[in-house]
Design an enzyme around this catalytic site. Sequence first.
Site, PDB file in Angstrom:
ATOM      1  N   GLN A  18       0.873  -1.171   0.000  1.00  0.00           N
ATOM      2  CA  GLN A  18       0.000   0.000   0.000  1.00  0.00           C
ATOM      3  C   GLN A  18       0.911   1.222   0.000  1.00  0.00           C
ATOM      4  O   GLN A  18       1.484   1.573   1.015  1.00  0.00           O
ATOM      5  CB  GLN A  18      -0.902  -0.043   1.232  1.00  0.00           C
ATOM      6  CG  GLN A  18      -1.713  -1.339   1.342  1.00  0.00           C
ATOM      7  CD  GLN A  18      -2.852  -1.391   0.339  1.00  0.00           C
ATOM      8  OE1 GLN A  18      -3.739  -0.537   0.345  1.00  0.00           O
ATOM      9  NE2 GLN A  18      -2.825  -2.391  -0.533  1.00  0.00           N
ATOM     10  N   GLY A  60     -11.774   3.097   4.072  1.00  0.00           N
ATOM     11  CA  GLY A  60     -10.844   2.218   3.381  1.00  0.00           C
ATOM     12  C   GLY A  60      -9.814   2.990   2.562  1.00  0.00           C
ATOM     13  O   GLY A  60      -9.880   4.218   2.427  1.00  0.00           O
ATOM     14  N   HIS A  61      -8.887   2.252   1.962  1.00  0.00           N
ATOM     15  CA  HIS A  61      -7.815   2.904   1.210  1.00  0.00           C
ATOM     16  C   HIS A  61      -8.378   3.635  -0.011  1.00  0.00           C
ATOM     17  O   HIS A  61      -9.324   3.199  -0.636  1.00  0.00           O
ATOM     18  CB  HIS A  61      -6.719   1.915   0.806  1.00  0.00           C
ATOM     19  CG  HIS A  61      -7.153   0.695   0.077  1.00  0.00           C
ATOM     20  ND1 HIS A  61      -6.302  -0.355  -0.171  1.00  0.00           N
ATOM     21  CD2 HIS A  61      -8.342   0.331  -0.452  1.00  0.00           C
ATOM     22  CE1 HIS A  61      -6.944  -1.283  -0.825  1.00  0.00           C
ATOM     23  NE2 HIS A  61      -8.176  -0.902  -1.011  1.00  0.00           N
ATOM     24  N   ASN A  62      -7.764   4.778  -0.286  1.00  0.00           N
ATOM     25  CA  ASN A  62      -8.096   5.601  -1.468  1.00  0.00           C
ATOM     26  C   ASN A  62      -9.424   6.351  -1.348  1.00  0.00           C
ATOM     27  O   ASN A  62      -9.844   7.001  -2.308  1.00  0.00           O
ATOM     28  CB  ASN A  62      -8.144   4.762  -2.756  1.00  0.00           C
ATOM     29  CG  ASN A  62      -6.934   3.873  -2.919  1.00  0.00           C
ATOM     30  OD1 ASN A  62      -5.828   4.275  -2.595  1.00  0.00           O
ATOM     31  ND2 ASN A  62      -7.147   2.660  -3.404  1.00  0.00           N
TER      32      ASN A  62
END
Lengths: 372, 372, 372
Positions: A227, A268-270
Site C-alpha cells: 500500500q 478504506g484505502h483511497n
Amino acid sequence: MLMAEADQPVAAPVPGSDWVGDPRFFASTGPHTLTRIADAAGIALPDAPTRYFTGVGPLHTAGLDQVSFLDNPRYADGLATTRAGAVVLSPDLLARLPDGCIGLPSANPYLAWARICTLFFPPPPPRPGVHPSAVIDPAATIDASAEIGPLAVIGRGASIGADTRIGSHACIGPGVAIGQGCDIGAHACVSHALLGNRVRLLPGVRIGQDGFGFAPDGQGGYVSVPQLGRVVIGDDVEIGANVTIDRGSMRDTVIGDGTRIDNLVQLGHNVRLGRGCVLVSQCGISGSTTLGDHVQVAGQAGLTGHLTVGSRARIGAQAGVMENVPAGVSIVGSPAQPVREFFQHVMALRRLAARELHRGRAGTAAETEPNR
Amino acid sequence: MLMAEADQPVAAPVPGSDWVGDPRFFASTGPHTLTRIADAAGIALPDAPTRYFTGVGPLHTAGLDQVSFLDNPRYADGLATTRAGAVVLSPDLLARLPDGCIGLPSANPYLAWARICTLFFPPPPPRPGVHPSAVIDPAATIDASAEIGPLAVIGRGASIGADTRIGSHACIGPGVAIGQGCDIGAHACVSHALLGNRVRLLPGVRIGQDGFGFAPDGQGGYVSVPQLGRVVIGDDVEIGANVTIDRGSMRDTVIGDGTRIDNLVQLGHNVRLGRGCVLVSQCGISGSTTLGDHVQVAGQAGLTGHLTVGSRARIGAQAGVMENVPAGVSIVGSPAQPVREFFQHVMALRRLAARELHRGRAGTAAETEPNR
Amino acid sequence: MLMAEADQPVAAPVPGSDWVGDPRFFASTGPHTLTRIADAAGIALPDAPTRYFTGVGPLHTAGLDQVSFLDNPRYADGLATTRAGAVVLSPDLLARLPDGCIGLPSANPYLAWARICTLFFPPPPPRPGVHPSAVIDPAATIDASAEIGPLAVIGRGASIGADTRIGSHACIGPGVAIGQGCDIGAHACVSHALLGNRVRLLPGVRIGQDGFGFAPDGQGGYVSVPQLGRVVIGDDVEIGANVTIDRGSMRDTVIGDGTRIDNLVQLGHNVRLGRGCVLVSQCGISGSTTLGDHVQVAGQAGLTGHLTVGSRARIGAQAGVMENVPAGVSIVGSPAQPVREFFQHVMALRRLAARELHRGRAGTAAETEPNR
C-alpha cells in the site's frame, strides 16, 4: 415503527448528578458582561443592561447569573419556567420568555451558543515542552510552542507544528507532518500521513495503516499488495475516537477541509472526502469511494467501493449504498433508495401484510415465524 | 437503487497531491531490469528488451520508467493514453496497449502486480534489539533477531520469535507466544493467546480479553462467567486496526491459517474461522459460531451465535445471519437469504409500491411517511 | 432464511488445541471437595460423597476429577457419553446422567457454573504498588492497595480507589475519580469521568472524550460546541474492548449500576443507560437517548438521538430504532417494528415474490437484479 410513547417513567440512574462545567475537568473564565457575551455570539443587543454572568446551563437548571439556550422547538415549553438570566433563542420565540429573562435572539441559536460556551470555557492552550518520558527521534522537528505528552513517540523525520498538542501514548510515525494548532488525542497512532492545521484526533484514532489489499495466490492463500499511498488530511478536520483510516494503495486517501468524523468510523484505502462532510458514528466507506463536499453519512451506513457520491448528498442511518449517488439526493435503506421511495415501500409492505392478516391467509404466528 | 451517475463533478480536495511511494514513508529498491520484474511477477517474457524501471504508478500518471497495471476491465480505456513504460494486464487486453508500451501479460494481473510492487518496495526488515524504554519481564523470551519498539510491554513467560517486530506501546501479556516473522502493530494488546508465524496485527488490535459471558443473579444483577479459553491464531493471518477478538470461554477462539480480517471487526468468544477466510470491516461474529475455509463476510454483516457456516460461503454486506449457511452459498439481507431471492423480493416490493401509486391508493407522501 | 444445515463438514483449524484454564494464562485453586463446590454454587447436596475435583471442563472432554455443566438443552445428548465426575444442570435432566456421574441440580445452571468456575479460577487480586515506569502526577491520589501498571499515566487530581488495578498504558485524565475494586484495562483512556466501584474497562475503551457537537458557521464550516458534561458510571459496570463513550454536552452521560457493554459499542453524548442494561457488540446509541433498566440492545442495532426506551425493552440485532420504545416491548428491523409484525412482513413479502414468480411475471433473474 412504534407510535406509542414510552409508557413508563425511566429512572434517572444517578439523579441530581449533572454538573455543567465541573471545575475538576474544565477551566472557566468570567464573569462576563452581557455585552461581552452578546458580542461573542455575534448578537446585536443595543440597550444591553449592565449585567454579569458567571456561566452557562440548560434551561431547567440555569440560574439568574447563567446563560441558557433553546435550539430544538419541541422543548420550547421549557421557556415558561426557566430561571436563567438570559436565553439564546430564535427571534420568533422571544415572546415566550418569562418576565425578567433577557432574550438573546439569533438566527442561528446553536452557533451563538457554541460561541458563548467557548467564551466561558475556552479550550486550554498547549503547554509548550516535551515530557521527559516521551521518546523523540533526534531527527524529528518539533516546534518550541508544541506540547508533547508523556510516553508519546515521535519518529524520525516527523514534524510537529506550532501550538500543536500531542497526547499521552500517541505514536507519530516516521516522516509524518502535523500542522499548527492540532490536537492529537491520547493513544492515537498516525503513520504515512500529512495533516493540515487545527486537526483534532480523538483518542485511539488509527491513521495510515495498510489498506485491505491482497491478491489470491491461486493456492488458497493471499499475497499482500504493498500500500504505497498516504493519508492527506486538510485543515479543521476532526476525527472521533477509535476511527480507522487506511492509507491509499496507489493514490492517497484524502480528507477535505472542515470534515467531521464521529467515533468508530472506517475509511478504506483511497477514499476521498470533500470539504465539510459529516460522517456519523460506525459508518463505513469502502476503498476508492469518493464523496463530494458537505456529504452527510448517518450512523452505521455503509458504502461499497469505487462509488462516487455527489456534493450535499445525504445518506441515512444504516443505509447500504451500492451505486453512485447524485448530488443533493437523500437516500436510505439497504439497498439504498431515495427516502420517499423507501417509505413508500415500507408502507406498501405494511398494507400488504395487513390485507393478508385481514383475509385470514397469513395463518398463525407459529406458521409465519421462521424456525429458530 | 440509484441508476443515475453522479451528475456533478466531485472536487479533488487536494488536487495533485498523490504521491506513490513517498520516500518519507517508503524505502524502495531499484532500478530493476524488465527481466527481473517479469521474473518477480512470474511472467514469461522470452525476448525482453534490456530496459530499466525505477518504480510503479497508476495508469494515468506512470512514466516511461515506471510499471503500471490494469486489473479492473472497466478502466481499460485508460490503456490508450497511458505513458507507462510497461503494464501488467490480462492477455486479452494486450492489443489495446499504445505503441512502445511493453505488455506484461498475466492470468492474475493483481497477483503479478503485488509481486512487482513488493520487488520495488519490500517490507522493511525488523531492526533487532529491544528499545531501552520497553518494559520487559525478566522471564520473557525474546529472540535476538526480534525488534521490540519503544514503550512496549512484554509480560512474564511471553515468547517472541525470530524476525518478529513488536510495535511501540504494544502490550504482550504473560504467557503469550508469538511466532516468527510476525508484525505486531503499535498499541496492539494481546493476552491469553498463541500466534503462529508471519501474523500481522495492525494498530489497536485487542486479542484475548474476556468474552461477553455472564449469568443473571436473580436479583437484577449479573455474575461474570470466567472465560477460561484462549485465542489460537494460525500462520499468515492479518488482522486490521482496532479489531477485537475475545478469548474462548470453555474452548478456544481459533483463527485459521491465511485468514484476513479488516478493521473494526468483532469476534466473540469461541468463534472459529477456517483457513483463508476474508472478513471485511465492521462485520461481527457472535460467540461460538464456526466458519469453514475461505468464507467471505462482507462489511457490516452480522452473524448470531452458535451457527455453522460452510466453506466458501459468501455473506453480503450488512447481512443479518440467523441460521446456518451451507457451503458455497451466497446470502444477503437482514434476515439473510440467498442473493437471488433477496433481489426478487426487492423487486417484487418495488412493483407492489408502483402498482399502488399507479392506482392512486397510496395517498400523498405525507400520508405514507411515518411521523417523526 | 436458510433452512438447510451446513452440508459439508467444517474443518477444525487447529484440531485438539483446546485447553481450558491453560496454566500459562490462568492461576487455579483446588482440588476442592464436592461439598465446597456445591456450596459455592448455592446447591444443596445433603449426602455429598467425599470426592475431590481438580477443575472444570466441557461435557465432551471433562474427566472424572472435573466438573462440567449443561445449560443449553439442545446439547443434552452430550450427557449420555460424558465422563465428567459431576455435572451442573437443570433438575429435569438429572435422569439423563450416566451411571456414576454426580448431578448438581440448579434452577439456574449457568449462574451455578459461573460460581464454580470462579471457585477454581478466582480473578487474580491486584498487586499493590506503582510500576516505576508509570507517570503519576504528584497531585493524584492513589490508594496504597491499588496496582498501577507499567507506562500508565495518572493525571493531576485523579483518584484511584482501594484494590483497583490500572493496566499498562492506561491513561487516567486529570480529576477522574475511580472507585474501589475496579479493573481498568490496558490502553484504556478515561477523562472527564467518575467511576463507581467494581467497574471493569476492557482494553482500548475510550471514555469522556468530546461528543459530536458542532454548529454550521454559515460559511461552509463548523464551530465546535464545548462539551461541558461528564461521564458518570455506576457500580459493577463492565465495558468491552474499544468501546467509545462520549461525555455529555450540557448534562452528563450516565451508565447505571450493573450494566454490561460488549466490544466496539458507541454511546453518544448525554446518553443515559439504566441499571442492568445489556448492550451487545457494535451497537450504537445516538446522543441524548435514554434507556430504562434492563434494556437489551442486540448486536449492530442503532438508535437515533433523543429517544426514550422503556425498561426491559428488547431491541433486536441490526434494528434501526427511530421512535420511542415502550417498556417491555421487543422490536427488530430497520426501521424497527414489533417482532411479530416484522416477521409477518418478511413472510408477506416472500409470498408476494413467490406468487409473482409463479405467475411468470417476475421475468428472468437478469431483469430483476439491478445492474452493478
